[in-house]
Scaffold this motif. Sequence first.
Motif, PDB file in Angstrom:
ATOM      1  N   LEU A 143       0.860  -1.177   0.000  1.00  0.00           N
ATOM      2  CA  LEU A 143       0.000   0.000   0.000  1.00  0.00           C
ATOM      3  C   LEU A 143       0.897   1.227   0.000  1.00  0.00           C
ATOM      4  O   LEU A 143       1.734   1.389   0.879  1.00  0.00           O
ATOM      5  CB  LEU A 143      -0.897   0.001   1.244  1.00  0.00           C
ATOM      6  N   ARG A 144       0.734   2.084  -1.013  1.00  0.00           N
ATOM      7  CA  ARG A 144       1.552   3.295  -1.116  1.00  0.00           C
ATOM      8  C   ARG A 144       0.777   4.562  -0.781  1.00  0.00           C
ATOM      9  O   ARG A 144       1.369   5.572  -0.424  1.00  0.00           O
ATOM     10  CB  ARG A 144       2.158   3.413  -2.518  1.00  0.00           C
ATOM     11  N   TYR A 145      -0.565   4.474  -0.876  1.00  0.00           N
ATOM     12  CA  TYR A 145      -1.363   5.687  -0.672  1.00  0.00           C
ATOM     13  C   TYR A 145      -2.798   5.267  -0.415  1.00  0.00           C
ATOM     14  O   TYR A 145      -3.319   4.401  -1.113  1.00  0.00           O
ATOM     15  CB  TYR A 145      -1.254   6.534  -1.936  1.00  0.00           C
ATOM     16  N   LEU A 146      -3.408   5.855   0.592  1.00  0.00           N
ATOM     17  CA  LEU A 146      -4.823   5.630   0.882  1.00  0.00           C
ATOM     18  C   LEU A 146      -5.353   6.915   1.493  1.00  0.00           C
ATOM     19  O   LEU A 146      -4.815   7.382   2.503  1.00  0.00           O
ATOM     20  CB  LEU A 146      -5.015   4.452   1.838  1.00  0.00           C
ATOM     21  N   GLN A 147      -6.386   7.485   0.884  1.00  0.00           N
ATOM     22  CA  GLN A 147      -6.863   8.777   1.360  1.00  0.00           C
ATOM     23  C   GLN A 147      -8.365   8.924   1.188  1.00  0.00           C
ATOM     24  O   GLN A 147      -8.922   8.522   0.173  1.00  0.00           O
ATOM     25  CB  GLN A 147      -6.164   9.900   0.581  1.00  0.00           C
ATOM     26  N   ASP A 148      -8.993   9.524   2.212  1.00  0.00           N
ATOM     27  CA  ASP A 148     -10.347  10.054   2.073  1.00  0.00           C
ATOM     28  C   ASP A 148     -10.197  11.372   1.323  1.00  0.00           C
ATOM     29  O   ASP A 148      -9.551  12.285   1.823  1.00  0.00           O
ATOM     30  CB  ASP A 148     -10.970  10.352   3.439  1.00  0.00           C
ATOM     31  N   CYS A 149     -10.766  11.469   0.147  1.00  0.00           N
ATOM     32  CA  CYS A 149     -10.658  12.693  -0.652  1.00  0.00           C
ATOM     33  C   CYS A 149     -11.939  13.498  -0.481  1.00  0.00           C
ATOM     34  O   CYS A 149     -12.996  13.106  -0.987  1.00  0.00           O
ATOM     35  CB  CYS A 149     -10.426  12.348  -2.120  1.00  0.00           C
ATOM     36  N   GLU A 170      -9.319   7.167  -2.403  1.00  0.00           N
ATOM     37  CA  GLU A 170      -8.294   6.901  -3.408  1.00  0.00           C
ATOM     38  C   GLU A 170      -7.266   5.971  -2.788  1.00  0.00           C
ATOM     39  O   GLU A 170      -6.818   6.192  -1.662  1.00  0.00           O
ATOM     40  CB  GLU A 170      -7.626   8.224  -3.780  1.00  0.00           C
ATOM     41  N   CYS A 171      -6.904   4.942  -3.532  1.00  0.00           N
ATOM     42  CA  CYS A 171      -5.972   3.939  -3.036  1.00  0.00           C
ATOM     43  C   CYS A 171      -4.959   3.617  -4.128  1.00  0.00           C
ATOM     44  O   CYS A 171      -5.332   3.463  -5.296  1.00  0.00           O
ATOM     45  CB  CYS A 171      -6.750   2.682  -2.646  1.00  0.00           C
ATOM     46  N   VAL A 172      -3.684   3.510  -3.745  1.00  0.00           N
ATOM     47  CA  VAL A 172      -2.635   3.112  -4.682  1.00  0.00           C
ATOM     48  C   VAL A 172      -1.895   1.923  -4.083  1.00  0.00           C
ATOM     49  O   VAL A 172      -1.373   1.992  -2.967  1.00  0.00           O
ATOM     50  CB  VAL A 172      -1.645   4.257  -4.959  1.00  0.00           C
ATOM     51  N   ILE A 173      -1.869   0.850  -4.848  1.00  0.00           N
ATOM     52  CA  ILE A 173      -1.165  -0.379  -4.488  1.00  0.00           C
ATOM     53  C   ILE A 173      -0.019  -0.553  -5.476  1.00  0.00           C
ATOM     54  O   ILE A 173      -0.223  -0.432  -6.684  1.00  0.00           O
ATOM     55  CB  ILE A 173      -2.111  -1.603  -4.592  1.00  0.00           C
ATOM     56  N   GLN A 174       1.175  -0.836  -4.980  1.00  0.00           N
ATOM     57  CA  GLN A 174       2.308  -1.090  -5.870  1.00  0.00           C
ATOM     58  C   GLN A 174       2.604  -2.583  -5.904  1.00  0.00           C
ATOM     59  O   GLN A 174       2.693  -3.238  -4.860  1.00  0.00           O
ATOM     60  CB  GLN A 174       3.554  -0.335  -5.407  1.00  0.00           C
ATOM     61  N   LYS A 175       2.730  -3.115  -7.120  1.00  0.00           N
ATOM     62  CA  LYS A 175       3.085  -4.525  -7.290  1.00  0.00           C
ATOM     63  C   LYS A 175       4.580  -4.679  -7.020  1.00  0.00           C
ATOM     64  O   LYS A 175       5.394  -3.925  -7.560  1.00  0.00           O
ATOM     65  CB  LYS A 175       2.766  -4.984  -8.713  1.00  0.00           C
ATOM     66  N   ILE A 176       4.935  -5.626  -6.160  1.00  0.00           N
ATOM     67  CA  ILE A 176       6.340  -5.857  -5.825  1.00  0.00           C
ATOM     68  C   ILE A 176       6.718  -7.293  -6.174  1.00  0.00           C
ATOM     69  O   ILE A 176       5.849  -8.162  -6.361  1.00  0.00           O
ATOM     70  CB  ILE A 176       6.632  -5.578  -4.334  1.00  0.00           C
ATOM     71  N   GLU A 177       8.003  -7.521  -6.257  1.00  0.00           N
ATOM     72  CA  GLU A 177       8.524  -8.878  -6.432  1.00  0.00           C
ATOM     73  C   GLU A 177       8.358  -9.594  -5.097  1.00  0.00           C
ATOM     74  O   GLU A 177       8.894  -9.149  -4.073  1.00  0.00           O
ATOM     75  CB  GLU A 177      10.001  -8.824  -6.819  1.00  0.00           C
ATOM     76  N   PRO A 178       7.579 -10.676  -5.054  1.00  0.00           N
ATOM     77  CA  PRO A 178       7.387 -11.368  -3.769  1.00  0.00           C
ATOM     78  C   PRO A 178       8.698 -11.957  -3.269  1.00  0.00           C
ATOM     79  O   PRO A 178       9.544 -12.369  -4.065  1.00  0.00           O
ATOM     80  CB  PRO A 178       6.392 -12.486  -4.103  1.00  0.00           C
ATOM     81  N   PRO A 179       8.894 -11.999  -1.961  1.00  0.00           N
ATOM     82  CA  PRO A 179      10.101 -12.629  -1.426  1.00  0.00           C
ATOM     83  C   PRO A 179      10.070 -14.138  -1.685  1.00  0.00           C
ATOM     84  O   PRO A 179       9.003 -14.709  -1.956  1.00  0.00           O
ATOM     85  CB  PRO A 179      10.023 -12.317   0.066  1.00  0.00           C
TER      86      PRO A 179
END
Length: 184
Positions: A143-149, A170-179
């Motif tokens: 999770l990179r960003y979550l906001q009540d706008c 508004e929500c921003v999820i970043q896809k990462i390389e799983p460990p």
Amino acid sequence: MMGPELESAHKRREESGFYAKYMSGSGLDIGFGDYDPAPNCVGIDLKTPGYDGLHLPVDNESQDFVFSSHCLEHIFEWSPAIIEWFRVLKTGGYLIIAVPHQFLYEKKVDLPSNWNGDHKRFYTPAILMDEIEYSLAPNSYRLRYLQDCDENFVYSIPAEQHSGGEYQIECVIQKIEPPKWKLL
């Protein structure tokens, strides 16, 4: 031409650097409808050849970002949709989801919506995150960003009248390389 939900947030996103940070490169705007897609996006809706409302006609890990504004609340099968949107993201790419806020847009506790009879669910930040966590594998995203706008939201408008200003999450999820390791 932009839809009303996108237009109300467009200026804020431009001025804050949101577009530059999360929507650079090639991306999709899921459910853009009769409006122009968001900046840097190819619009995907039910008129798009090869799109059936779930399966995107694009390759795995081919997109820098996927943007969906005021679409998820219309989708009955939300988990497969989130999984599909995530599938097409490159590692490091962003899934951006905006949904109407239950307490700002709907201004009520239970369905049906007073403003859009096609809404399948109401959203708070916790409900949106619950759906994301249910749908995506642990440690495949951050999770990179979550906001009540609520910029320019008019709190004086009564509950029985349509809201003015921004009324979304508004929500921003970043896809990462799983460990390589798995959760215990």
